[in-house]
Design a protein around this motif. Structure first.
Motif, PDB file in Angstrom:
ATOM      1  N   VAL A   1      13.256 -24.753  -8.770  1.00  8.08           N
ATOM      2  CA  VAL A   1      13.028 -25.971  -7.983  1.00  8.08           C
ATOM      3  C   VAL A   1      12.594 -27.100  -8.919  1.00  8.08           C
ATOM      4  O   VAL A   1      11.572 -26.985  -9.605  1.00  8.08           O
ATOM      5  CB  VAL A   1      11.896 -25.752  -6.938  1.00  8.08           C
ATOM      6  CG1 VAL A   1      11.731 -26.991  -6.063  1.00  8.08           C
ATOM      7  CG2 VAL A   1      12.156 -24.512  -6.086  1.00  8.08           C
ATOM      8  N   ILE A   2      13.363 -28.178  -8.941  1.00  9.69           N
ATOM      9  CA  ILE A   2      12.968 -29.344  -9.745  1.00  9.69           C
ATOM     10  C   ILE A   2      12.316 -30.355  -8.823  1.00  9.69           C
ATOM     11  O   ILE A   2      12.913 -30.791  -7.824  1.00  9.69           O
ATOM     12  CB  ILE A   2      14.183 -29.949 -10.465  1.00  9.69           C
ATOM     13  CG1 ILE A   2      14.755 -28.912 -11.441  1.00  9.69           C
ATOM     14  CG2 ILE A   2      13.784 -31.236 -11.191  1.00  9.69           C
ATOM     15  CD1 ILE A   2      15.814 -29.429 -12.362  1.00  9.69           C
TER      16      ILE A   2
ATOM     17  N   LEU B   1       9.077 -23.435 -10.503  1.00 12.75           N
ATOM     18  CA  LEU B   1       8.944 -24.889 -10.412  1.00 12.75           C
ATOM     19  C   LEU B   1       9.025 -25.597 -11.767  1.00 12.75           C
ATOM     20  O   LEU B   1       8.432 -25.163 -12.740  1.00 12.75           O
ATOM     21  CB  LEU B   1       7.581 -25.188  -9.762  1.00 12.75           C
ATOM     22  CG  LEU B   1       7.259 -26.624  -9.391  1.00 12.75           C
ATOM     23  CD1 LEU B   1       8.200 -27.149  -8.319  1.00 12.75           C
ATOM     24  CD2 LEU B   1       5.809 -26.723  -8.900  1.00 12.75           C
ATOM     25  N   VAL B   2       9.767 -26.737 -11.754  1.00 12.20           N
ATOM     26  CA  VAL B   2       9.805 -27.628 -12.916  1.00 12.20           C
ATOM     27  C   VAL B   2       9.437 -29.028 -12.415  1.00 12.20           C
ATOM     28  O   VAL B   2      10.064 -29.535 -11.479  1.00 12.20           O
ATOM     29  CB  VAL B   2      11.214 -27.671 -13.560  1.00 12.20           C
ATOM     30  CG1 VAL B   2      11.237 -28.640 -14.740  1.00 12.20           C
ATOM     31  CG2 VAL B   2      11.652 -26.281 -13.984  1.00 12.20           C
ATOM     32  N   ILE B   3       8.423 -29.624 -13.032  1.00  7.86           N
ATOM     33  CA  ILE B   3       7.962 -30.947 -12.591  1.00  7.86           C
ATOM     34  C   ILE B   3       8.450 -32.026 -13.552  1.00  7.86           C
ATOM     35  O   ILE B   3       8.372 -31.868 -14.766  1.00  7.86           O
ATOM     36  CB  ILE B   3       6.415 -30.965 -12.496  1.00  7.86           C
ATOM     37  CG1 ILE B   3       5.981 -30.047 -11.346  1.00  7.86           C
ATOM     38  CG2 ILE B   3       5.882 -32.382 -12.286  1.00  7.86           C
ATOM     39  CD1 ILE B   3       4.511 -29.745 -11.313  1.00  7.86           C
ATOM     40  N   VAL B   4       8.976 -33.106 -12.983  1.00  7.73           N
ATOM     41  CA  VAL B   4       9.429 -34.251 -13.776  1.00  7.73           C
ATOM     42  C   VAL B   4       8.668 -35.462 -13.281  1.00  7.73           C
ATOM     43  O   VAL B   4       8.635 -35.695 -12.067  1.00  7.73           O
ATOM     44  CB  VAL B   4      10.945 -34.533 -13.543  1.00  7.73           C
ATOM     45  CG1 VAL B   4      11.476 -35.460 -14.625  1.00  7.73           C
ATOM     46  CG2 VAL B   4      11.753 -33.268 -13.440  1.00  7.73           C
ATOM     47  N   ASN B   5       8.061 -36.214 -14.193  1.00  6.47           N
ATOM     48  CA  ASN B   5       7.348 -37.411 -13.746  1.00  6.47           C
ATOM     49  C   ASN B   5       7.419 -38.498 -14.797  1.00  6.47           C
ATOM     50  O   ASN B   5       7.461 -38.212 -15.989  1.00  6.47           O
ATOM     51  CB  ASN B   5       5.875 -37.075 -13.429  1.00  6.47           C
ATOM     52  CG  ASN B   5       5.204 -38.175 -12.625  1.00  6.47           C
ATOM     53  OD1 ASN B   5       5.734 -38.577 -11.589  1.00  6.47           O
ATOM     54  ND2 ASN B   5       4.077 -38.664 -13.087  1.00  6.47           N
ATOM     55  N   ARG B   6       7.456 -39.751 -14.317  1.00  7.70           N
ATOM     56  CA  ARG B   6       7.516 -40.885 -15.242  1.00  7.70           C
ATOM     57  C   ARG B   6       6.302 -40.910 -16.170  1.00  7.70           C
ATOM     58  O   ARG B   6       6.441 -40.962 -17.382  1.00  7.70           O
ATOM     59  CB  ARG B   6       7.592 -42.185 -14.422  1.00  7.70           C
ATOM     60  CG  ARG B   6       7.547 -43.432 -15.254  1.00  7.70           C
ATOM     61  CD  ARG B   6       7.540 -44.660 -14.381  1.00  7.70           C
ATOM     62  NE  ARG B   6       6.380 -44.703 -13.485  1.00  7.70           N
ATOM     63  CZ  ARG B   6       6.104 -45.699 -12.666  1.00  7.70           C
ATOM     64  NH1 ARG B   6       6.934 -46.726 -12.592  1.00  7.70           N
ATOM     65  NH2 ARG B   6       5.035 -45.671 -11.891  1.00  7.70           N
TER      66      ARG B   6
END
Ligand code: NAP
Length: 269
Positions: free
Chosen positions: A124-125, A147-152
């Motif tokens: 899950v991205i 889980l993979v977290i992407v954030n600015r």
């Protein structure tokens, strides 16, 4: 609707108090179940005083949304375990003068996703690491999602990844990570009206095996979801998360399970 001295008042604290669909949903459910409850908007001018109002006016509970989810925490007596780990609340229950904060956003989002897929073992991205993303991150980990977290903002994303025990990546790494992903969730505010011509993910990164959920509810079909549809992805509207988080709150407000059909009809009326 009969209002009398026994009527339990549930309020709404949020900048969207004029457009919220929650009044229709909850009041229809109260009516159907013949519960002596009413759900009303409150205009919050001073948050601290507004919280004192919950206690001093014997208000039974309050639904909380932007911009108060984090700001309200310091005025409450207690947070339940889930709200504590998230650090934000979307509901306050007045338990005989003790104000307890809870958070149904994450489980609401998980329930919306589970209408179309299981989460356990899926990659899950999650785009974002703000209040809603935090709630979702914990709930997805509870379901054993990979889980993979992407954030600015790297620091905020990395902090969340550490708190839930997941991987953090930056946006420029998304193209590689998305190739074998099962689920993509936009939990940022990008795509929201009036800037609804934006998406954080380019169309070429989407593939037909991907399930795409956008938690933005205005517009209902965001640019990301439109692109995902074109790429033959299964999509999940933010409205489904909104619905389920409200269903979960109903139980907290009343102690009674919800007439799901009635609430659903009110949401889509
Ligand atoms: P928030 O706490 O303010 O978080 C905003 C997130 O968006 C942060 O991760 C932020 O990243 C990111 N972001 C903002 N502008 C960006 C940009 N230009 N480029 C990349 N990332 C950007 O907001 P929230 O409470 O989590 O709410 C987020 C959205 O979810 C809103 O649209 C809200 O309406 C929706 N929501 C829906 C439901 C539902 O039930 N469907 C429930 C809750 C919230 P940085 O950390 O880098 O700032």
């Amino acid at each position: 609707m009969k209002i009398n001295g026994e009527t339990q008042i549930i309020g709404f604290f949020g900048s969207t108090y004029k457009t919220s669909k929650m009044y229709a949903m909850y009041n229809a459910a109260f009516h159907t179940l013949n519960l002596n409850y009413i759900y009303v908007p409150f205009i919050v001018n001073d948050l601290k005083k507004a919280v004192e109002g919950i206690r001093n006016l014997g208000i039974k509970g309050v639904g909380v949304t932007i911009p108060y989810k984090i700001a309200i925490v310091k005025y409450l007596d207690e947070l339940d375990e889930n709200a504590k780990r998230i650090g934000a609340v979307n509901v306050v229950i007045n338990n005989n003068g003790k104000l307890i904060g809870g958070n149904t956003d994450g489980l609401g989002g998980v329930k919306a996703l589970k209408e179309v897929t299981k989460i356990s073992g899926k990659k899950v991205i999650l785009l974002g690491a703000g209040g809603a993303a935090r709630a979702l991150a914990f709930a997805i980990k509870d379901e054993d999602g990979n889980l993979v977290i992407v954030n600015r903002t790297e620091e905020i994303g990395d902090d969340l990844a550490k708190a839930v025990g997941s991987k953090f990546i930056q946006f420029h790494q998304l193209d590689k990570e998305i190739k074998d992903a099962d689920i993509l969730i936009n939990a940022t505010s990008i795509g929201m009206a009036p800037n609804d011509n934006k998406s954080l993910v380019d169309k070429q990164f989407l593939h037909s095996d991907l399930i795409v959920m956008d938690i933005v509810t205005n517009p209902k079909e965001t640019k990301l979801l439109k692109m995902a549809k074109k790429m033959r992805c299964k999509i999940v509207y933010g409205e489904r998360m909104l619905f389920w988080q409200a269903v979960l709150k109903f139980k907290l407000f009343t102690g009674i399970g919800i007439p799901i059909k009635v609430m659903e009809e009110s949401l889509y009326a």
